[in-house]
Design a protein around this motif. Structure first.
Motif, PDB file in Angstrom:
ATOM      1  N   VAL A  63      57.514  92.523   5.313  1.00  0.00           N
ATOM      2  CA  VAL A  63      56.667  93.160   4.305  1.00  0.00           C
ATOM      3  C   VAL A  63      57.321  94.479   3.934  1.00  0.00           C
ATOM      4  CG1 VAL A  63      54.407  94.135   3.756  1.00  0.00           C
ATOM      5  CG2 VAL A  63      54.557  92.056   5.137  1.00  0.00           C
ATOM      6  N   GLY A  64      57.853  94.555   2.717  1.00  0.00           N
ATOM      7  CA  GLY A  64      58.590  95.749   2.322  1.00  0.00           C
ATOM      8  C   GLY A  64      59.779  95.941   3.244  1.00  0.00           C
ATOM      9  N   GLY A  65      59.882  97.119   3.865  1.00  0.00           N
ATOM     10  CA  GLY A  65      60.974  97.391   4.795  1.00  0.00           C
ATOM     11  C   GLY A  65      60.645  97.072   6.238  1.00  0.00           C
ATOM     12  N   PHE A  66      59.463  96.531   6.507  1.00  0.00           N
ATOM     13  CA  PHE A  66      59.058  96.195   7.868  1.00  0.00           C
ATOM     14  C   PHE A  66      59.375  94.739   8.187  1.00  0.00           C
ATOM     15  CE2 PHE A  66      56.309  99.980   7.639  1.00  0.00           C
ATOM     16  CZ  PHE A  66      56.470 100.483   8.915  1.00  0.00           C
ATOM     17  N   ASP A  67      59.969  94.504   9.352  1.00  0.00           N
ATOM     18  CA  ASP A  67      60.227  93.156   9.863  1.00  0.00           C
ATOM     19  C   ASP A  67      59.366  92.919  11.094  1.00  0.00           C
ATOM     20  OD1 ASP A  67      62.582  92.233   8.160  1.00  0.00           O
ATOM     21  OD2 ASP A  67      63.346  94.131   8.938  1.00  0.00           O
ATOM     22  N   LEU A  68      58.872  91.704  11.218  1.00  0.00           N
ATOM     23  CA  LEU A  68      58.017  91.368  12.352  1.00  0.00           C
ATOM     24  C   LEU A  68      58.771  91.542  13.661  1.00  0.00           C
ATOM     25  CD1 LEU A  68      55.197  90.213  13.142  1.00  0.00           C
ATOM     26  CD2 LEU A  68      56.299  87.951  13.192  1.00  0.00           C
ATOM     27  N   TYR A  99      60.450  99.002  11.404  1.00  0.00           N
ATOM     28  CA  TYR A  99      60.967  99.393  10.099  1.00  0.00           C
ATOM     29  C   TYR A  99      62.495  99.411  10.112  1.00  0.00           C
ATOM     30  CZ  TYR A  99      60.659 101.464   5.460  1.00  0.00           C
ATOM     31  OH  TYR A  99      60.727 101.668   4.097  1.00  0.00           O
ATOM     32  N   ARG A 100      63.099  98.850   9.069  1.00  0.00           N
ATOM     33  CA  ARG A 100      64.560  98.732   9.009  1.00  0.00           C
ATOM     34  C   ARG A 100      65.244 100.091   8.958  1.00  0.00           C
ATOM     35  NH1 ARG A 100      66.255  93.645   5.093  1.00  0.00           N
ATOM     36  NH2 ARG A 100      64.919  92.092   6.124  1.00  0.00           N
ATOM     37  N   SER A 101      64.679 100.989   8.194  1.00  0.00           N
ATOM     38  CA  SER A 101      65.301 102.297   8.006  1.00  0.00           C
ATOM     39  C   SER A 101      64.782 103.293   9.032  1.00  0.00           C
ATOM     40  CB  SER A 101      65.024 102.831   6.600  1.00  0.00           C
ATOM     41  OG  SER A 101      65.564 101.960   5.619  1.00  0.00           O
ATOM     42  N   GLY A 102      65.633 104.209   9.385  1.00  0.00           N
ATOM     43  CA  GLY A 102      65.286 105.318  10.257  1.00  0.00           C
ATOM     44  C   GLY A 102      66.371 106.347  10.045  1.00  0.00           C
ATOM     45  N   PHE A 103      66.560 107.214  11.006  1.00  0.00           N
ATOM     46  CA  PHE A 103      67.633 108.183  10.837  1.00  0.00           C
ATOM     47  C   PHE A 103      68.112 108.695  12.189  1.00  0.00           C
ATOM     48  CE2 PHE A 103      63.506 110.203   9.990  1.00  0.00           C
ATOM     49  CZ  PHE A 103      63.452 111.166  10.979  1.00  0.00           C
ATOM     50  N   ALA A 104      69.338 109.207  12.180  1.00  0.00           N
ATOM     51  CA  ALA A 104      69.897 109.906  13.338  1.00  0.00           C
ATOM     52  C   ALA A 104      69.723 111.395  13.106  1.00  0.00           C
ATOM     53  CB  ALA A 104      71.375 109.551  13.506  1.00  0.00           C
ATOM     54  N   ARG A 105      69.266 112.109  14.126  1.00  0.00           N
ATOM     55  CA  ARG A 105      69.073 113.563  14.049  1.00  0.00           C
ATOM     56  C   ARG A 105      70.177 114.242  14.854  1.00  0.00           C
ATOM     57  NH1 ARG A 105      63.016 114.294  16.159  1.00  0.00           N
ATOM     58  NH2 ARG A 105      64.060 113.430  17.994  1.00  0.00           N
TER      59      ARG A 105
END
Length: 409
Positions: free
Chosen positions: A362-367, A207-213
């Motif tokens: 597919v959406g925000g997911f890249d193979l 998934y392209r998006s994530g976050f830093a905690r």
């Protein structure tokens, strides 16, 4: 009970987590909720149900479930380390030394109690700060840092911990990364989402998006701060209790924002190399368990990867979560998870809407990898570029996908 293939409008779902974003997403797709133990088409469950029922029931071809049977080979901390070490040794025996070196993305680690003697020997040669983690707990529970062996002796006594005791709780002990990359003087780690649709052949999306905690407290390696979890552990369940915690802003920063910030500091080429190394790390971790995870066409898995970046821009794999938190503590957090989970369901494809050929996005997911295709049948990452951390154009991509499907109908 005999199952029949559902129509697009009558998909029956069960959901164990009814106060989290996944339940919202399932309801939002207008699927029909059921409380039936077995009469469902799609089940988002905890692992407890699988332990109790999965090996004793027969599932119809179309039914899908969100865990692989022995998921813990990747997500239990000691098993993850064991499998990564085994993969590295296998590559070395096959004289693939260049590839074996690439499996150095976890800190020096020992499983306790089994490797306690080896750990003590290593500790005496390499003193400093080490970190203890229970293998089966999440949200930072049971984790502590130490600098002296007598601190372990005290811990063993408190836990009635003996190597010959079969009931003892298993831990791992790792060399603590003392020079993490800091922003604003604070430590952070990354949460990245990976969807595995199959292990044989391996097929996974990133998934392209994530976050830093982030931590609330500034990072410090001072002796008096070693035991302060607000300094060293980024878990939200810990940081939300900090006196400086702000419930409106939270402790998270979007992965895209982090990437753009780092590019201004280090340049595009160096940051792209870092994110490519993260992508490579994830793929290699999946390859290390590919032949161990029990493949089942009914199963898929959404993993939450926790990755730390050090001051030299080297990524380190901390752990892999089989049940990453789907609760949202801010509006931004909720929007990210809602979109990501909606794309998970699109890829699982209960409605049979995806084209038969593998989609690169597919959406925000890249193979990430697809060994079912000639170009995807690789043991290493083929491209130096990754969309990880790039702008997430998921809504535009989904509209284009629908438009292309309509045109070809």
């Amino acid at each position: 009970m005999a199952q029949t293939k559902p129509s697009k409008n009558t998909i029956k779902f069960r959901c164990f987590w009814k106060t989290t974003t996944i339940y919202e997403v399932l309801k939002g797709r207008q699927w029909v909720e059921t409380e039936s133990e077995l009469d469902w088409d799609f089940f988002w469950s905890d692992v407890g149900w699988m332990y109790e029922f999965f090996d004793h029931i027969h599932l119809a071809d179309h039914q899908r479930f969100n865990h692989f049977r022995n998921y813990y080979e990747l997500t239990r901390k000691d098993f993850l380390i064991k499998n990564l070490k085994r993969m590295k040794k296998t590559l070395e025996k096959e004289d693939k030394l260049e590839e074996a070196v690439n499996y150095n993305f976890v800190p020096q680690t020992y499983a306790l109690p089994a490797e306690y003697g080896l750990f003590v020997e290593k500790f005496k040669k390499t003193p400093g700060v080490w970190i203890m983690k229970p293998v089966g707990k999440a949200r930072g529970r049971g984790i502590f840092l130490f600098t002296r062996l007598n601190q372990i002796s005290e811990w063993k006594k408190d836990h009635r911990w003996r190597s010959e005791n079969p009931q003892v709780e298993n831990y791992i002990v790792q060399k603590y990364i003392e020079s993490p990359y800091l922003i604003g003087g604070k430590k952070f780690d990354l949460r990245i989402y990976v969807l595995v649709l199959s292990y044989a052949p391996l097929k996974a999306y990133l998934y392209r998006s994530g976050f830093a905690r982030f931590t609330n407290a500034p990072f410090s390696m001072k002796k008096e701060d070693i035991a302060n979890k607000l300094v060293h552990l980024t878990n939200f369940s810990i940081q939300k209790h900090a006196p400086t915690y702000n419930s409106k802003t939270g402790t998270k920063w979007p992965l895209h924002n982090l990437k753009m910030y780092m590019i201004t500091k280090h340049g595009e080429a160096q940051v792209n190399e870092l994110f490519h190394d993260i992508r490579s790390l994830i793929l290699r971790s999946l390859l290390s368990v590919q032949n161990i995870i029990i493949q089942d066409k009914h199963c898929f898995e959404l993993y939450g990867y926790d990755i730390l970046v050090d001051k030299n821009l080297k990524p380190w794999l901390l752990e892999v979560n089989a049940s990453p938190s789907l609760a949202a503590d801010t509006t931004q957090d909720r929007d990210l998870k809602y979109g990501m989970l909606d794309d998970v369901l699109t890829l699982v494809d209960m409605e049979r809407r995806l084209p038969t050929q593998t989609s690169l996005q597919v959406g925000g997911f890249d193979l990430l990898v697809d060994q079912g295709t000639a170009e995807g049948n690789l043991k290493t990452v083929p491209s130096p570029f990754t969309y990880l951390g790039c702008y997430n154009d998921r809504e535009k991509q989904l509209k284009q996908m629908v438009k292309a499907q309509t045109a070809s109908a």
